[in-house]
Design a protein around this motif. Structure first.
Motif, PDB file in Angstrom:
ATOM      1  N   GLU A  14       0.822  -1.238   0.184  1.00 23.69           N
ATOM      2  CA  GLU A  14      -0.059  -0.021  -0.025  1.00 23.69           C
ATOM      3  C   GLU A  14       0.916   1.239   0.152  1.00 23.69           C
ATOM      4  OE1 GLU A  14       1.515  -1.009   2.529  1.00 23.69           O
ATOM      5  OE2 GLU A  14       0.768   0.008   4.344  1.00 23.69           O
ATOM      6  N   GLN A  15       2.085   1.198  -0.107  1.00 26.59           N
ATOM      7  CA  GLN A  15       2.965   2.259  -0.094  1.00 26.59           C
ATOM      8  C   GLN A  15       4.271   2.011  -1.120  1.00 26.59           C
ATOM      9  OE1 GLN A  15       4.724   3.068   3.952  1.00 26.59           O
ATOM     10  NE2 GLN A  15       3.546   1.180   4.369  1.00 26.59           N
ATOM     11  N   GLY A  16       4.001   1.393  -2.010  1.00 25.56           N
ATOM     12  CA  GLY A  16       4.802   1.219  -2.991  1.00 25.56           C
ATOM     13  C   GLY A  16       4.893   2.179  -3.985  1.00 25.56           C
ATOM     14  N   PRO A  17       5.746   2.171  -5.219  1.00 24.06           N
ATOM     15  CA  PRO A  17       6.626   1.255  -5.507  1.00 24.06           C
ATOM     16  C   PRO A  17       7.754   1.203  -4.478  1.00 24.06           C
ATOM     17  CG  PRO A  17       6.389   2.613  -7.512  1.00 24.06           C
ATOM     18  CD  PRO A  17       5.637   3.160  -6.293  1.00 24.06           C
ATOM     19  N   THR A  28      10.362   2.812   0.218  1.00 27.04           N
ATOM     20  CA  THR A  28       9.139   3.078   0.079  1.00 27.04           C
ATOM     21  C   THR A  28       8.721   4.063  -0.785  1.00 27.04           C
ATOM     22  OG1 THR A  28       8.722   4.307   2.234  1.00 27.04           O
ATOM     23  CG2 THR A  28       8.167   2.039   2.050  1.00 27.04           C
ATOM     24  N   GLN A  29       7.677   4.122  -1.327  1.00 20.52           N
ATOM     25  CA  GLN A  29       7.007   5.271  -2.244  1.00 20.52           C
ATOM     26  C   GLN A  29       8.384   5.883  -3.294  1.00 20.52           C
ATOM     27  OE1 GLN A  29       5.192   7.627   0.683  1.00 20.52           O
ATOM     28  NE2 GLN A  29       3.218   6.914   0.130  1.00 20.52           N
ATOM     29  N   LEU A  30       8.761   4.796  -3.966  1.00 23.02           N
ATOM     30  CA  LEU A  30       9.752   5.273  -4.931  1.00 23.02           C
ATOM     31  C   LEU A  30       9.170   6.167  -6.044  1.00 23.02           C
ATOM     32  CD1 LEU A  30      11.858   1.936  -5.166  1.00 23.02           C
ATOM     33  CD2 LEU A  30      12.640   4.164  -4.335  1.00 23.02           C
ATOM     34  N   THR A  31       9.809   7.237  -6.490  1.00 27.31           N
ATOM     35  CA  THR A  31       9.506   8.217  -7.539  1.00 27.31           C
ATOM     36  C   THR A  31      10.658   8.393  -8.206  1.00 27.31           C
ATOM     37  OG1 THR A  31      10.129  10.021  -6.377  1.00 27.31           O
ATOM     38  CG2 THR A  31       7.737   9.657  -6.174  1.00 27.31           C
ATOM     39  N   ARG A  32      10.620   9.171  -9.649  1.00 24.10           N
ATOM     40  CA  ARG A  32      11.545   9.146 -10.413  1.00 24.10           C
ATOM     41  C   ARG A  32      12.749  10.307  -9.596  1.00 24.10           C
ATOM     42  NH1 ARG A  32      10.904   8.178 -16.026  1.00 24.10           N
ATOM     43  NH2 ARG A  32      12.430   9.792 -16.623  1.00 24.10           N
TER      44      ARG A  32
END
Ligand SMILES: Cc1cc2nc3c(=O)[nH]c(=O)nc-3n(C[C@H](O)[C@H](O)[C@H](O)COP(=O)(O)O)c2cc1C
Ligand code: SF4
Length: 620
Positions: free
Chosen positions: A141-144, A154-158
């Motif tokens: 629920e807190q990916g990618p 957690t919560q990988l972004t560019r």
């Protein structure tokens, strides 16, 4: 710590360890008292120190632990988090769960690959960084999500990937990376019996000391509590069988064990993570209560390798409990009530959630499921009577120890007492942790978490079943929909076959390889799904898919193989038209293009006439 470039070893030529490296290795062995049952823990430290398990280290470990080298090598090769070739100083893994895909993990991984200049499975030539995919890391629920040197991202972004690449290139130690990269939230959205009832550490044990072990067991039985790990066996009965089992000669002290299964490898499941993060005292209290009932002096919590970040926290809670006389000798002043708990960490193997494989792993072996019977309650850890329960089961048992069996049995349905904690992820506005009384309808749960336009959901993870939108009045419970807690929601924009394909890849990757139907069958299923999704499937392939699915289900040795075809069978039953739509007009297309493979030979022979081609179509 490991600075040599081990290029020869990477190229397949084993390098002898230097004196310094040997002494590092022996310090690791000493820390584990040269105990061979701790081989997995020892190899975890070797991997962290040397970035791989050097061939020379295997010889030294075998000698130091008094076991065969073949055992060390077999264990080193079994677990995903061990590598016999050097990995980068920064070892980055991206979670490959379907819920991570839905949050954009594939795009993030492609961007990471581009920025690092390496493909999945590769280590950069300067040895600085490796990158690969890994099975679900339990952050659905807190990916990618991902891991770096074993620690959860957690919560990988560019933007985060850009910063991570800079940190890697600058050689910044992971301990100095921004803390928010590693933030793991609980996301508890609905609390009921287990998550709402306060338990003061030691209060259930105090009660148990007052009323005695027999009466404590009677309350657990009265509660109707059934295991929360999936199979739903009666907890009271399990504890009773273990307590009654002979552990050795009558004149020898009894030797029994309590094991908490915190392997939580089923994709889509993350409720044990939250219990361990925020309710660890309650879980340990349940384990200690079990120790009192069955007469065990030692407990183990087997934590999945992906939850390494929880290790220090759990050790701190255990220390606090020792200080407060809730662990150790004569607990809370009760003579003879001796019990302690140790955390053991896995190394990336879903199969180690199966209780007998878990016990093998605890004993320092490959996680291959045992033949059953005998069951762990009579022949478990070190072949002694052992209770293996899920994290949530122990958390519930602690509260039952305090509040009594009737308090728990009042909630739920006739055959499913109490509540169930769900890990909800996928297409909904409010993913997270929800606790519901058994008997709650799927429709109500979907409403609560803000799911709209829902096509269906996968209950119980890939090994569970797919529920279509025609079944939302079905209810949680062993009578209807049992679940270990995974609840993945898919809306109408999703491609069911892609979801099933992801699950079949998962099983093919996680099969332990011990028995042929599962080892070969899960690979065949994966290949068939790839073929179908690529638009190369023919009618014969569907027949083949059903045939292999049933074979794998009916002839595999353990629960992994027996459930691996569930996603295929349950979607084939509900959505045959979706499979049909993917088929080509051809009756059959072989998985291997023999005619294409002969192209080079044709060119060498200067031929391209009809007789130089093979006709490969078979009509079934
Ligand atoms: C492939 C496989 C994976 C499993 N993974 C887990 C797991 O991660 N956690 C768990 O509690 N049980 C898991 N189980 C079920 C365990 O074998 C066992 O039934 C459970 O730990 C018993 O605890 P309970 O009675 O409290 O449910 C798994 C079973 C299989 C076949
Ligand atoms: S069914 Fe699969 S996971 Fe289970 S023992 Fe056989 S090969 Fe291993």
């Amino acid at each position: 710590m490991y600075n040599r470039e081990h290029l020869l070893e990477a190229a397949g030529t084993p390098m002898p360890l230097t004196e310094t490296e040997q002494s590092v290795l022996m310090r690791i062995v000493d820390r584990h008292a040269a105990d061979a049952t701790q081989l997995v823990q020892i190899l975890r430290e070797v991997q962290a120190s040397f970035r791989h398990i050097p061939a020379d280290a295997m010889d030294s470990l075998a000698a130091a632990l008094g076991i065969e080298r073949a055992q060390v090598q077999a264990v080193a090769e079994f677990y995903t988090f061990f590598s016999t070739k050097p990995r980068g100083r920064y070892d980055i893994l991206i979670s490959d769960s379907i819920t991570d895909h839905m949050l954009g993990s594939r795009e993030i991984a492609a961007y990471l690959s581009e920025r690092l200049g390496i493909q999945p499975g590769e280590t950069r030539s300067d040895g600085q960084v490796s990158f690969d995919y890994t099975s679900c890391t339990g952050m659905c629920e807190q990916g990618p999500a991902g891991l770096v040197n074993g620690l959860t991202l957690t919560q990988l972004t560019r933007e985060r990937i850009d910063r991570i690449v800079d940190l890697v290139n600058a050689g910044t130690p992971v301990t100095q990376w921004p803390r928010e990269f590693f933030a793991v939230k609980d996301n508890i959205r609905r609390a009921d019996l287990i998550l709402k009832t306060e338990l003061k550490p030691g209060s259930a044990l105090k009660w148990s000391n007052t009323r005695g072990a027999d009466s404590t067991l009677a309350e657990i039985e009265k509660s109707g509590l059934r295991g929360r790990g999936g199979a739903g066996f009666s907890t009271g009965m399990k504890w009773k069988f273990c307590r009654q089992a002979k552990s050795g000669p009558a004149d020898a002290p009894a030797e029994r064990y309590v094991v908490c299964n915190a392997d939580e490898g089923e994709p889509g499941t993350f409720k044990d993570r939250v219990l361990l993060q925020s309710y660890a005292d309650q879980v340990f209290e349940g384990m200690t209560l079990c120790g009192r009932v069955i007469g065990a002096r030692q407990g183990y919590l087997y934590l999945r390798g992906e939850y390494l970040y929880l290790g220090d926290h759990l050790d701190r809670v255990l220390q606090e409990r020792r200080r407060n006389h809730l662990l150790g000798s004569n607990i809370l002043g009760e003579p003879g009530f001796d019990f302690d708990i140790e955390v053991r960490i896995g190394a990336g193997a879903y199969i180690c959630g199966e209780e007998s494989a878990l016990i093998e792993s605890l004993e320092g072996k490959r996680g291959v499921p045992r033949n059953r019977p005998p069951y762990p309650v009579t022949h478990g850890y070190r072949n002694k009577p052992t209770v293996v329960n899920n994290v949530e089961t122990f958390a519930a048992a602690a509260l039952i120890g305090l509040k009594g069996g009737a308090w728990f049995a009042d909630v739920g349905t006739e055959k499913s007492k109490g509540t169930k904690i769900l890990s909800i992820s996928g297409d909904c506005a409010k993913p997270g942790i929800y606790e519901y009384p058994f008997g709650t309808s799927i429709r109500k749960i979907l409403d609560d978490c803000g799911a709209t336009n829902t096509l269906g959901l996968q209950i119980g993870g890939p090994s569970g079943i797919f529920i279509s939108d025609r079944e939302f009045d079905r209810v949680l419970g062993f009578e209807d929909l049992p679940t270990g807690g995974s609840f993945m929601i898919f809306d109408r924009t999703r491609d069911i076959l892609e979801i099933v394909r992801n699950f079949t890849h998962f099983f093919a990757h996680e099969s332990c390889g011990f028995c042929t139907p599962c080892r070969v069958g899960t690979s065949l299923l994966r290949n068939q799904l790839d073929k179908l999704c690529a638009g190369h499937g023919a009618k014969g392939d569907l027949v083949e898919l059903t045939h292999i699915s049933k074979l794998v289900k009916n002839t595999s040795h353990c629960g992994l193989g027996q459930t691996a075809a569930n996603p295929i069978l349950s979607t084939l039953e509900r959505y045959p038209e979706l499979y049909e739509q993917r088929l080509r007009a051809k009756a059959f297309e072989p998985g291997f293009d023999l005619d294409g493979a002969l192209e080079v030979a044709r060119r060498m022979a200067g031929r391209d006439d009809a007789h130089a081609h093979l006709e490969q179509e078979a009509v079934l």
